[in-house]
Design a protein around this motif. Structure first.
Motif, PDB file in Angstrom:
ATOM      1  N   GLU A  64       0.851  -1.181   0.000  1.00 55.61           N
ATOM      2  CA  GLU A  64       0.000   0.000   0.000  1.00 55.61           C
ATOM      3  C   GLU A  64       0.887   1.231   0.000  1.00 55.61           C
ATOM      4  O   GLU A  64       1.916   1.266   0.693  1.00 55.61           O
ATOM      5  CB  GLU A  64      -0.924   0.016   1.217  1.00 55.61           C
ATOM      6  N   ILE A  65       0.501   2.247  -0.764  1.00 54.27           N
ATOM      7  CA  ILE A  65       1.318   3.447  -0.912  1.00 54.27           C
ATOM      8  C   ILE A  65       0.510   4.658  -0.462  1.00 54.27           C
ATOM      9  O   ILE A  65      -0.648   4.819  -0.845  1.00 54.27           O
ATOM     10  CB  ILE A  65       1.761   3.622  -2.378  1.00 54.27           C
ATOM     11  N   GLU A  66       1.143   5.506   0.361  1.00 51.92           N
ATOM     12  CA  GLU A  66       0.515   6.744   0.805  1.00 51.92           C
ATOM     13  C   GLU A  66       1.451   7.907   0.507  1.00 51.92           C
ATOM     14  O   GLU A  66       2.646   7.845   0.815  1.00 51.92           O
ATOM     15  CB  GLU A  66       0.193   6.689   2.303  1.00 51.92           C
ATOM     16  N   GLU A  67       0.901   8.961  -0.088  1.00 52.39           N
ATOM     17  CA  GLU A  67       1.686  10.159  -0.385  1.00 52.39           C
ATOM     18  C   GLU A  67       1.558  11.126   0.788  1.00 52.39           C
ATOM     19  O   GLU A  67       0.490  11.657   1.061  1.00 52.39           O
ATOM     20  CB  GLU A  67       1.213  10.816  -1.677  1.00 52.39           C
ATOM     21  N   TYR A  68       2.678  11.344   1.485  1.00 47.34           N
ATOM     22  CA  TYR A  68       2.653  12.206   2.664  1.00 47.34           C
ATOM     23  C   TYR A  68       2.781  13.679   2.279  1.00 47.34           C
ATOM     24  O   TYR A  68       2.222  14.552   2.934  1.00 47.34           O
ATOM     25  CB  TYR A  68       3.749  11.794   3.634  1.00 47.34           C
ATOM     26  N   HIS A  69       3.568  13.972   1.262  1.00 53.36           N
ATOM     27  CA  HIS A  69       3.593  15.292   0.648  1.00 53.36           C
ATOM     28  C   HIS A  69       4.144  15.110  -0.756  1.00 53.36           C
ATOM     29  O   HIS A  69       4.643  14.026  -1.088  1.00 53.36           O
ATOM     30  CB  HIS A  69       4.379  16.315   1.477  1.00 53.36           C
ATOM     31  N   PRO A  70       4.034  16.118  -1.583  1.00 53.50           N
ATOM     32  CA  PRO A  70       4.442  15.935  -2.988  1.00 53.50           C
ATOM     33  C   PRO A  70       5.837  15.347  -3.122  1.00 53.50           C
ATOM     34  O   PRO A  70       6.784  15.802  -2.481  1.00 53.50           O
ATOM     35  CB  PRO A  70       4.365  17.366  -3.552  1.00 53.50           C
ATOM     36  N   ASN A  71       5.913  14.322  -3.955  1.00 49.18           N
ATOM     37  CA  ASN A  71       7.179  13.651  -4.274  1.00 49.18           C
ATOM     38  C   ASN A  71       7.782  12.908  -3.070  1.00 49.18           C
ATOM     39  O   ASN A  71       8.991  12.688  -3.022  1.00 49.18           O
ATOM     40  CB  ASN A  71       8.201  14.658  -4.821  1.00 49.18           C
ATOM     41  N   PHE A  72       6.945  12.539  -2.113  1.00 46.84           N
ATOM     42  CA  PHE A  72       7.403  11.739  -0.962  1.00 46.84           C
ATOM     43  C   PHE A  72       6.297  10.737  -0.610  1.00 46.84           C
ATOM     44  O   PHE A  72       5.180  11.140  -0.290  1.00 46.84           O
ATOM     45  CB  PHE A  72       7.691  12.621   0.248  1.00 46.84           C
ATOM     46  N   VAL A  73       6.625   9.443  -0.708  1.00 47.09           N
ATOM     47  CA  VAL A  73       5.619   8.421  -0.411  1.00 47.09           C
ATOM     48  C   VAL A  73       6.170   7.437   0.617  1.00 47.09           C
ATOM     49  O   VAL A  73       7.389   7.245   0.752  1.00 47.09           O
ATOM     50  CB  VAL A  73       5.197   7.644  -1.685  1.00 47.09           C
ATOM     51  N   CYS A  74       5.232   6.843   1.358  1.00 47.70           N
ATOM     52  CA  CYS A  74       5.545   5.748   2.260  1.00 47.70           C
ATOM     53  C   CYS A  74       4.899   4.487   1.700  1.00 47.70           C
ATOM     54  O   CYS A  74       3.757   4.518   1.220  1.00 47.70           O
ATOM     55  CB  CYS A  74       5.018   6.013   3.665  1.00 47.70           C
ATOM     56  N   VAL A  75       5.641   3.391   1.749  1.00 45.59           N
ATOM     57  CA  VAL A  75       5.154   2.113   1.234  1.00 45.59           C
ATOM     58  C   VAL A  75       4.992   1.157   2.411  1.00 45.59           C
ATOM     59  O   VAL A  75       5.913   0.995   3.226  1.00 45.59           O
ATOM     60  CB  VAL A  75       6.128   1.518   0.203  1.00 45.59           C
ATOM     61  N   TYR A  76       3.825   0.516   2.496  1.00 44.39           N
ATOM     62  CA  TYR A  76       3.512  -0.399   3.599  1.00 44.39           C
ATOM     63  C   TYR A  76       3.331  -1.819   3.075  1.00 44.39           C
ATOM     64  O   TYR A  76       2.804  -2.022   1.974  1.00 44.39           O
ATOM     65  CB  TYR A  76       2.238   0.043   4.324  1.00 44.39           C
ATOM     66  N   PHE A  77       3.752  -2.769   3.876  1.00 43.55           N
ATOM     67  CA  PHE A  77       3.574  -4.194   3.561  1.00 43.55           C
ATOM     68  C   PHE A  77       2.321  -4.696   4.270  1.00 43.55           C
ATOM     69  O   PHE A  77       2.186  -4.556   5.497  1.00 43.55           O
ATOM     70  CB  PHE A  77       4.792  -4.990   4.039  1.00 43.55           C
ATOM     71  N   VAL A  78       1.405  -5.264   3.505  1.00 40.73           N
ATOM     72  CA  VAL A  78       0.196  -5.880   4.061  1.00 40.73           C
ATOM     73  C   VAL A  78       0.380  -7.395   3.977  1.00 40.73           C
ATOM     74  O   VAL A  78       0.445  -7.960   2.881  1.00 40.73           O
ATOM     75  CB  VAL A  78      -1.063  -5.450   3.289  1.00 40.73           C
ATOM     76  N   PRO A  79       0.499  -8.075   5.117  1.00 40.96           N
ATOM     77  CA  PRO A  79       0.844  -9.512   5.098  1.00 40.96           C
ATOM     78  C   PRO A  79      -0.271 -10.354   4.503  1.00 40.96           C
ATOM     79  O   PRO A  79      -1.456 -10.007   4.604  1.00 40.96           O
ATOM     80  CB  PRO A  79       1.068  -9.848   6.579  1.00 40.96           C
ATOM     81  N   PRO A  80       0.090 -11.486   3.882  1.00 36.35           N
ATOM     82  CA  PRO A  80      -0.925 -12.395   3.337  1.00 36.35           C
ATOM     83  C   PRO A  80      -1.640 -13.136   4.463  1.00 36.35           C
ATOM     84  O   PRO A  80      -1.153 -13.213   5.601  1.00 36.35           O
ATOM     85  CB  PRO A  80      -0.101 -13.354   2.472  1.00 36.35           C
ATOM     86  N   GLU A  81      -2.779 -13.715   4.135  1.00 38.26           N
ATOM     87  CA  GLU A  81      -3.593 -14.394   5.148  1.00 38.26           C
ATOM     88  C   GLU A  81      -2.852 -15.557   5.793  1.00 38.26           C
ATOM     89  O   GLU A  81      -2.963 -15.789   6.999  1.00 38.26           O
ATOM     90  CB  GLU A  81      -4.910 -14.878   4.529  1.00 38.26           C
ATOM     91  N   TRP A  82      -2.078 -16.315   4.992  1.00 38.70           N
ATOM     92  CA  TRP A  82      -1.417 -17.501   5.553  1.00 38.70           C
ATOM     93  C   TRP A  82      -0.407 -17.105   6.626  1.00 38.70           C
ATOM     94  O   TRP A  82      -0.253 -17.829   7.623  1.00 38.70           O
ATOM     95  CB  TRP A  82      -0.745 -18.315   4.452  1.00 38.70           C
ATOM     96  N   SER A  83       0.267 -15.948   6.454  1.00 38.46           N
ATOM     97  CA  SER A  83       1.221 -15.500   7.470  1.00 38.46           C
ATOM     98  C   SER A  83       0.504 -15.082   8.742  1.00 38.46           C
ATOM     99  O   SER A  83       0.954 -15.363   9.849  1.00 38.46           O
ATOM    100  CB  SER A  83       2.059 -14.340   6.935  1.00 38.46           C
ATOM    101  N   LEU A  84      -0.616 -14.409   8.592  1.00 36.00           N
ATOM    102  CA  LEU A  84      -1.391 -13.998   9.770  1.00 36.00           C
ATOM    103  C   LEU A  84      -1.917 -15.217  10.517  1.00 36.00           C
ATOM    104  O   LEU A  84      -1.902 -15.256  11.754  1.00 36.00           O
ATOM    105  CB  LEU A  84      -2.541 -13.090   9.341  1.00 36.00           C
ATOM    106  N   GLN A  85      -2.380 -16.217   9.767  1.00 37.46           N
ATOM    107  CA  GLN A  85      -2.848 -17.440  10.419  1.00 37.46           C
ATOM    108  C   GLN A  85      -1.711 -18.139  11.147  1.00 37.46           C
ATOM    109  O   GLN A  85      -1.889 -18.624  12.274  1.00 37.46           O
ATOM    110  CB  GLN A  85      -3.476 -18.370   9.380  1.00 37.46           C
TER     111      GLN A  85
END
Length: 487
Positions: free
Chosen positions: A17-38
């Motif tokens: 998942e990508i979020e733009e915090y201000h112009p030309n600067f983004v944070c990228v997040y890892f969303v774990p798959p279901e099997w890892s959460l299980q």
């Protein structure tokens, strides 16, 4: 660009998942798959609630910050920093023209805004980096020693690869700068060491094959070419098994073997199996010595619980059938196995074939198993510690059987059964004297629901296992000796 790109599978790898915090600067997040959460016993429907930062991408200042994390739910570092101390790795000053460090920013410094664009950018990371987000990014395993060195030499939590700064910690003691030139120097040095290991291995293997045939033909044998490099000499000598190694040399060789275990297993499986057997035997003998030292001391229960937790195979020997540890310090009387303030057993294990459960209760070698004075002439009764421990184990069994359905559901463990829960009590030492031994044996052999094993009996089982492995290592001599005894 990479030669090939691993095909993305969100079900297997998770998503970004990508979020733009201000112009030309983004944070990228890892969303774990279901099997890892299980696997981590987390609600797979709440995947986004467990998203974890993976990258900061700043196009204006042209730097990239990586947050290396564990991405596998069955590992203890799941969604936590991958390294002990270093939490971030920043590639800075990417406007400088240094091959491999600036091409992942588009012209003008614009940053990727889609997961596919981030994946494409990661493929252009320098070769020392893990480029697959499903593996938590960071440095590739062969170069992990750079992180180890930073952590050993400083208290810094961020490694910054810079084209402007000199190598060393910053004044705030949080950043450790390493110049791009020094980083490349370290990377090439480790590649060179791997190459030396492979060269030494080829030399020794070639000489070994030659000498086997030469011996059959009555031709002089050869010594492997050791070369002039000290590392190659070390690896070649070790491969021949001719010298004792210092601790530093041992660490170097272990690292080399670890990196090339797969190649050795393919090329020389017999030698690798022999090496593994030798290591297991030496490890067992070291374990026996440690056990003997612990038996000579007065230790609290927690120390013994830690010991068995580190060496669970000893518990296997108490039963004689294959078991798997489910959990140490398991709650058997509450909502789930990890519950606090409830009925706690020292170890919960299961039969690896039937999934039937067993409860282990660990006391100390100093715990008395019989009363000091006889009840009648030659008859001794069990001590209050022994009888109390038996009742404790039986109560844990009762609580576990009463709550098994709720525990399985809340702990998300389906392969756990309570057909006939067995209890094992490790306590005390074998009594001295014929009458006391007789009384102890009579009592415990009639304890059908709780198996009682003493600490010195487990030590004897370890010693017998060591003797068996040594005999198996020399079957010809063993057979010959039996033939000599039989005349």
């Amino acid at each position: 660009m990479a030669i090939s790109v691993r095909q993305r599978d969100p079900v297997r790898d998770g998503t970004l998942e990508i979020e733009e915090y201000h112009p030309n600067f983004v944070c990228v997040y890892f969303v774990p798959p279901e099997w890892s959460l299980q696997a981590a016993r987390l609600d797979p429907k709440q995947a986004k609630a467990h998203r974890t930062k993976l990258l900061d991408i700043n196009g204006q200042d042209r730097y990239l910050t990586i947050y290396p994390i564990g991405t596998f739910g069955d590992k203890p570092d799941f969604l936590k920093p991958k390294y002990r101390q270093v939490e971030r790795i920043t590639i800075a000053d990417t406007n400088l023209v240094v091959p491999g460090y600036d091409e992942f920013f588009a012209p003008g410094g614009s940053v990727p805004t889609t997961p596919d664009a981030v994946v494409e950018m990661l493929e252009d990371l320098p070769s020392a980096f893990t480029k697959d987000y499903a593996y938590g990014l960071g440095l590739a395993k062969p170069y992990r020693f750079i992180i180890d060195a930073v952590e050993a030499l400083s208290d810094c939590t961020e490694l910054v690869i810079s084209g402007k700064e000199k190598t060393g910690p910053a004044s705030n003691e949080k950043l450790f700068f390493i110049s791009k030139q020094d980083f490349e120097l370290a990377r090439r040095a480790m590649n060179s060491i791997d190459s030396l290991v492979q060269t030494a291995a080829r030399s020794v293997k070639g000489t070994a094959a030659h000498n086997i045939l030469a011996e059959r033909l009555g031709v002089a044998k050869l010594d492997p070419k050791v070369g002039r490099h000290p590392y190659r000499k070390l690896f070649t000598t070790f491969a021949q098994g001719k010298t004792e190694l210092s601790e530093d040399d041992q660490n170097a060789v272990i690292g080399a073997l670890t990196n090339h275990a797969a190649d050795i297993a393919e090329d020389q499986p017999e030698k690798l199996a022999k090496l593994r057997g030798d290591i297991e035997l030496v490890t067992l003998e070291a374990l026996i010595k440690r056990y003997e030292v612990m038996l000579s001391e007065t230790l609290v229960e927690d120390r013994w619980q830690d010991f068995f937790n580190e060496n669970p195979f000893i518990l296997n020997m108490a039963f004689g059938y294959p078991i798997i540890k489910v959990r140490g310090q398991a709650s058997v009387g509450g909502r789930k196995l990890s519950g606090d303030g409830e009925k706690i057993t020292d170890f919960l294990v299961k039969n690896s074939l039937t999934n039937n459960t067993t409860i282990f209760e660990i006391k100390t070698p100093q715990t008395a198993v019989l009363n000091k004075t006889p009840f009648r002439d030659g008859v001794y009764t069990p001590s209050s510690d022994l009888s109390g421990s038996i009742n404790q184990a039986l109560d844990q069994k009762y609580q576990f059987q009463s709550h098994i359905a709720q525990i399985k559901h809340n702990s998300r463990i389906s392969d756990l059964e309570s057909y006939a829960v067995h209890c094992c009590l490790v306590i005390g030492k074998t009594p001295e004297g014929d009458d006391r031994k007789k009384s102890f044996e009579i009592f415990r052999r009639n304890s059908k629901d709780v198996e009682i094993v003493t600490f010195d009996e487990l030590l004897e089982k370890l010693k017998l296992l060591s003797l068996f492995l040594r005999a198996a290592d020399h079957p010809i001599n063993d057979v010959k000796s039996r033939g000599d005894r039989n005349g």
